[in-house]
Design an enzyme around this catalytic site. Structure first.
Site, PDB file in Angstrom:
ATOM      1  N   GLU A  44      -0.514   4.766  -0.628  1.00 37.89           N
ATOM      2  CA  GLU A  44      -1.332   5.957  -0.890  1.00 37.89           C
ATOM      3  C   GLU A  44      -0.488   7.212  -0.730  1.00 37.89           C
ATOM      4  OE1 GLU A  44      -4.760   5.714   1.659  1.00 37.89           O
ATOM      5  OE2 GLU A  44      -5.842   4.460   0.233  1.00 37.89           O
ATOM      6  N   ASP A  76      -5.684  13.522 -25.682  1.00 40.62           N
ATOM      7  CA  ASP A  76      -5.775  12.126 -25.232  1.00 40.62           C
ATOM      8  C   ASP A  76      -5.085  11.275 -26.293  1.00 40.62           C
ATOM      9  OD1 ASP A  76      -6.411   9.530 -24.667  1.00 40.62           O
ATOM     10  OD2 ASP A  76      -8.564   9.865 -24.403  1.00 40.62           O
ATOM     11  N   ARG A  96      -1.271  -2.663 -18.733  1.00 42.55           N
ATOM     12  CA  ARG A  96      -2.559  -1.971 -18.785  1.00 42.55           C
ATOM     13  C   ARG A  96      -2.579  -0.861 -17.735  1.00 42.55           C
ATOM     14  NH1 ARG A  96      -6.895  -3.193 -21.536  1.00 42.55           N
ATOM     15  NH2 ARG A  96      -5.608  -4.754 -22.531  1.00 42.55           N
ATOM     16  N   TYR A 112       0.852  -1.195   0.000  1.00 44.37           N
ATOM     17  CA  TYR A 112       0.000   0.000   0.000  1.00 44.37           C
ATOM     18  C   TYR A 112       0.879   1.234   0.000  1.00 44.37           C
ATOM     19  CZ  TYR A 112      -5.021  -0.183   0.097  1.00 44.37           C
ATOM     20  OH  TYR A 112      -6.329  -0.268  -0.295  1.00 44.37           O
ATOM     21  N   THR A 131      -3.032   5.921 -22.373  1.00 48.18           N
ATOM     22  CA  THR A 131      -2.943   4.583 -21.817  1.00 48.18           C
ATOM     23  C   THR A 131      -1.491   4.148 -21.992  1.00 48.18           C
ATOM     24  OG1 THR A 131      -3.422   3.606 -23.956  1.00 48.18           O
ATOM     25  CG2 THR A 131      -5.297   3.943 -22.486  1.00 48.18           C
ATOM     26  N   LYS A 175      -1.461   0.334 -25.147  1.00 44.53           N
ATOM     27  CA  LYS A 175      -1.803   0.249 -26.574  1.00 44.53           C
ATOM     28  C   LYS A 175      -0.501   0.316 -27.381  1.00 44.53           C
ATOM     29  CE  LYS A 175      -6.470   1.809 -25.646  1.00 44.53           C
ATOM     30  NZ  LYS A 175      -7.487   2.856 -25.784  1.00 44.53           N
TER      31      LYS A 175
HETATM   32  C1  LIG Z   1      -8.490   3.234 -24.971  1.00 46.59           C
HETATM   33  C2  LIG Z   1      -8.774   4.659 -24.809  1.00 46.59           C
HETATM   34  C3  LIG Z   1      -9.067   5.209 -23.550  1.00 46.59           C
HETATM   35  C4  LIG Z   1      -9.367   4.398 -22.313  1.00 46.59           C
HETATM   36  O1  LIG Z   1      -8.487   3.478 -21.900  1.00 46.59           O
HETATM   37  P1  LIG Z   1      -8.913   2.293 -20.892  1.00 46.59           P
HETATM   38  O2  LIG Z   1      -7.584   1.896 -20.301  1.00 46.59           O
HETATM   39  O3  LIG Z   1      -9.576   1.262 -21.703  1.00 46.59           O
HETATM   40  O4  LIG Z   1      -9.812   2.872 -19.860  1.00 46.59           O
HETATM   41  C5  LIG Z   1      -9.200   6.585 -23.461  1.00 46.59           C
HETATM   42  N1  LIG Z   1      -9.079   7.367 -24.534  1.00 46.59           N
HETATM   43  C6  LIG Z   1      -8.833   6.871 -25.769  1.00 46.59           C
HETATM   44  C7  LIG Z   1      -8.708   7.810 -26.910  1.00 46.59           C
HETATM   45  C8  LIG Z   1      -8.686   5.506 -25.946  1.00 46.59           C
HETATM   46  O5  LIG Z   1      -8.471   5.019 -27.180  1.00 46.59           O
END
Ligand SMILES: *Cc1c(COP(=O)(O)O)cnc(C)c1O
Length: 415
Positions: free
Chosen positions: A53, A196, A231, A51, A222, A225
């Site tokens: 925090e 994003d 993840r 933990y 993220t 990807k």
């Molecule tokens: C995949 C994605 C997310 C969210 O990611 P998660 O880990 O699945 O919650 C946010 N924004 C965009 C543009 C994405 O492609």
């Protein structure tokens, strides 16, 4: 000793089956990837026990000296990777990261202007089914029939709506984003610009896609990807005042204890992204997506925007007698995993769709290059040309299983 096999055979066997599926099929979902074995080791480590925090050197628990060092390394590496000054590496996912961004910078009912889900945006860009569309007023821009963002329209919408925040970023768009133009639009209406880069972060890190910095006030991504890490999510900024608000919004705002095993794995992944080889990898991801698009066009399949500048291709099936859903199912039977997707001008529902989203990241990580992608693109067209031929799907599945054996990443499912 294999602890899991001895104590929980049911889950052990299912993980084995999933490992076979990942090894024997062709994973072409644009948001997926195969992470580094070193990342899996860090994820599976005893760090999950801790933990922590708070933030490095400012924790609510004792015994944090080593996890402090780990989190600081993750922060330092990701800052270097994206050439920015501040980072929060604790968000459990991309959606959590985005939730933290909005809750840090907006009040309930403030206005978000983002890309529409059906035009390539993400749920967290204000979709009504997402908390981001319930807690805030959301408005959307989209793409034209040519599959591209019309920046003059975004400007017009921004002037009309006067959003508090403009989101640029996508889950299904095949071209480069003009972050500079987005910033000019944001500045002209006094909005915060939020980038994003969940889908494209790996390409940005490899200098194969424009960097959202210095144009965006705040950036989320993220890590699983195109970045190929574990993840999870990350939030980045050059603005100290903004990152202070973000840090409070992540913890204690929307999360409790950080996942220290995941943060260690993020650090390991960023370490890989910082190596000189990463640039060549990112280049290959783009080259492979380009070949897919070229073969599709050659074989009579339209692709949205006529090509791609990134890791994904959107096949447009509007003029075909079958839907995205049909195509997705036929390819799945043939051992090729993709996903159905809306395309500009789509008249079918989001559950049926007239498109396919096909990505190159995962198979590039397995070591496949132009030659292999050419083979795969032709297999995809063969299946679609004969969409009701179940025998061809079965035969292709076997061929693909054999073809994939030379491109294995993991020695076993659990290590
Ligand atoms: C995949 C994605 C997310 C969210 O990611 P998660 O880990 O699945 O919650 C946010 N924004 C965009 C543009 C994405 O492609």
């Amino acid at each position: 000793m294999n602890y899991l096999e001895e104590t929980d055979k049911v889950i052990f066997d299912l993980i084995q089956k999933e490992w076979n599926r990942q090894s024997d099929c062709l994973e072409m979902i644009a948001s997926e990837n195969f992470t580094f074995p070193s990342v899996i080791e860090a994820l599976g480590s005893i760090l999950t026990n801790k933990y922590a925090e708070g933030y490095p050197k400012k924790r609510y628990y004792g015994g944090c000296e080593f996890v402090d060092e780990i989190e600081q390394i993750a922060i330092d590496r990701v800052k270097k990777l994206f050439n920015c000054e501040f980072a929060n590496v604790q968000p459990h996912s991309g959606s959590q990261a985005n939730g933290a961004v909005y809750s840090a910078l907006l009040k309930p009912y403030d206005k978000i202007l983002g890309m529409h889900l059906n035009h390539g945006g993400h749920l967290t860009h204000g979709a009504k089914v997402s908390i981001t569309g319930k807690m805030y007023q959301s408005f959307f821009y989209g793409v034209e029939l040519d599959g591209r963002i019309n920046y003059d329209k975004v400007q017009e919408y921004a002037e009309l709506i006067k959003p508090n925040i403009i989101v640029c970023g996508f889950s299904a768009y095949t071209r480069e984003l003009d972050f500079k133009r987005f910033r000019e639009i944001a500045d002209s209406v006094g909005a915060i610009l939020f980038g994003d880069i969940a889908h494209i972060a790996g390409l940005v890190a490899g200098e194969q896609y424009p960097n959202p910095f210095p144009h965006c006030h705040i950036v989320s991504t993220t890590t699983h990807k195109t970045l190929r890490g574990p993840r999870g999510g990350v939030i980045l900024s050059n603005d100290e005042e903004i990152i202070n608000k973000i840090n409070k919004a992540v913890f204690p705002g929307i999360q409790g204890g950080p996942l220290m095993n995941v943060i260690a794995a993020k650090a390991v992944g960023f370490g890989e992204n910082l190596k000189p080889e990463w640039k060549a990898h990112a280049k290959q991801v783009k080259a492979n997506a380009k070949i897919l698009g070229e073969i599709f066009v050659k074989r009579g399949y339209d692709i949205v925007s006529g090509g791609t500048d990134n890791h994904l291709v959107l096949m447009n099936l509007i003029n075909k007698p079958f839907s995205g859903k049909d195509a997705d199912a036929a390819l799945e039977n043939a051992g090729i995993t993709v996903n159905k997707n809306m395309v500009p001008g789509d008249t079918r529902s989001p559950f049926i769709t007239s498109g396919l989203r096909i990505g190159s990241p995962a198979l590039t990580s397995r070591g496949m290059k132009e030659k292999e992608f050419e083979y795969i693109a032709n297999k995809i067209c063969d299946i679609l040309d004969n969409i009701s031929d179940i025998n061809l799907q079965e035969k292709t599945r076997q061929e693909i299983k054999e073809f994939s054996q030379d491109f294995r990443i993991y020695p076993k499912a659990i290590f």
